[in-house]
Design a protein around this motif. Structure first.
Motif, PDB file in Angstrom:
ATOM      1  N   TYR A 145       8.122  27.396  -5.080  1.00  0.00           N
ATOM      2  CA  TYR A 145       7.438  27.127  -3.963  1.00  0.00           C
ATOM      3  C   TYR A 145       7.165  25.560  -3.692  1.00  0.00           C
ATOM      4  N   TYR A 146       6.765  25.317  -2.305  1.00  0.00           N
ATOM      5  CA  TYR A 146       6.420  23.955  -2.198  1.00  0.00           C
ATOM      6  C   TYR A 146       4.940  23.923  -1.661  1.00  0.00           C
ATOM      7  N   TYR A 160      -1.687  26.355   1.820  1.00  0.00           N
ATOM      8  CA  TYR A 160      -0.692  27.323   1.134  1.00  0.00           C
ATOM      9  C   TYR A 160       0.264  26.943   0.221  1.00  0.00           C
ATOM     10  N   LYS A 161       0.585  27.968  -0.689  1.00  0.00           N
ATOM     11  CA  LYS A 161       2.119  27.673  -1.346  1.00  0.00           C
ATOM     12  C   LYS A 161       2.931  28.324  -0.443  1.00  0.00           C
ATOM     13  N   ARG A 167       7.308  34.287   1.462  1.00  0.00           N
ATOM     14  CA  ARG A 167       6.083  34.211   1.428  1.00  0.00           C
ATOM     15  C   ARG A 167       5.105  33.049   1.389  1.00  0.00           C
ATOM     16  N   LYS A 168       3.892  33.241   1.474  1.00  0.00           N
ATOM     17  CA  LYS A 168       2.961  32.248   1.273  1.00  0.00           C
ATOM     18  C   LYS A 168       1.612  32.688   0.726  1.00  0.00           C
ATOM     19  N   GLU A 169       1.039  31.985  -0.162  1.00  0.00           N
ATOM     20  CA  GLU A 169      -0.244  32.308  -0.821  1.00  0.00           C
ATOM     21  C   GLU A 169      -1.013  31.259  -0.872  1.00  0.00           C
ATOM     22  N   PRO A 170      -2.443  31.588  -0.744  1.00  0.00           N
ATOM     23  CA  PRO A 170      -3.314  30.481  -0.676  1.00  0.00           C
ATOM     24  C   PRO A 170      -3.197  29.373  -2.045  1.00  0.00           C
ATOM     25  N   HIS A 171      -3.444  28.085  -1.816  1.00  0.00           N
ATOM     26  CA  HIS A 171      -3.193  27.248  -2.817  1.00  0.00           C
ATOM     27  C   HIS A 171      -4.708  26.567  -2.870  1.00  0.00           C
ATOM     28  N   ASP A 172      -5.209  26.256  -4.019  1.00  0.00           N
ATOM     29  CA  ASP A 172      -6.675  25.889  -4.442  1.00  0.00           C
ATOM     30  C   ASP A 172      -6.319  24.155  -4.645  1.00  0.00           C
ATOM     31  N   TRP A 173      -6.403  23.228  -3.622  1.00  0.00           N
ATOM     32  CA  TRP A 173      -6.334  22.031  -3.816  1.00  0.00           C
ATOM     33  C   TRP A 173      -7.490  21.400  -4.852  1.00  0.00           C
TER      34      TRP A 173
END
Length: 181
Positions: A145-146, A160-161, A167-173
């Protein structure tokens, strides 16, 4: 045709193949990303900075001479002046590219544009590294993923990732930044 001419011709042909192979393997490869998300949302637009950012001439620039960044900590290898761009500076985004370096094989996604630097009284071309693939080569194709960190024109980073399979999933920065410090 003599044997000598055949041998010389074969050697020249073989040398040309070897030289061509080295060129193809050891050249920097580029790919236009301008039509891919999220880059296609910023191309050919003037974006206004929402954060102070910095710009300088940098030896590791890939296409344009200046590098733009949110902090000046990545400019440790430059002896050139570092200019601060204020909130509200206009960034003219022209295109985006991915550069794959020949030796490491790593790929860097960069935004290419221009900005006016008041101290120089001129508009300069810049690069901004945006888009990171922390999983490249570590997992199966569908698990790569990016992520897109905070850019000068954003209020917050993309949350997101973005997986290669769509697909995309939440990303916790917040967690990500804690891990990278």
């Amino acid at each position: 045709m003599s044997i000598k001419k055949i041998i010389i011709g074969s050697l020249l042909f073989g040398a040309a193949i070897i030289v061509s192979s080295f060129y193809l393997v050891f050249r920097t490869k580029t790919e236009d990303l301008s039509n891919k998300f999220p880059y296609n949302t910023i191309i050919n637009k003037t974006l206004v900075t929402k954060h102070e950012c910095y710009i300088t001439i940098h030896q590791h620039s890939l296409e344009n001479p200046y590098i733009l960044d949110l902090t000046n900590t990545n400019f440790y290898e430059t002896n050139k002046p570092i200019y601060k761009l204020p909130i509200g500076a206009s960034l003219n985004i022209e295109k985006t590219k991915a550069f794959t370096t020949p030796v490491s094989g790593s790929t860097h996604s960069i935004v290419l544009g221009s900005v006016y630097i008041p101290e120089l009284k001129e508009t300069v071309k810049f690069e901004f590294f945006w888009g990171e693939n922390p999983t490249y080569g570590l997992y199966d194709h569908n698990d790569n993923y990016y992520i897109y960190a905070l850019a000068p024109w954003q209020e917050k980073a993309l949350p997101y990732k973005y997986f290669w399979d769509g697909r995309k999933e939440p990303h916790d920065w917040e967690e990500w930044n804690l891990l990278s410090n």
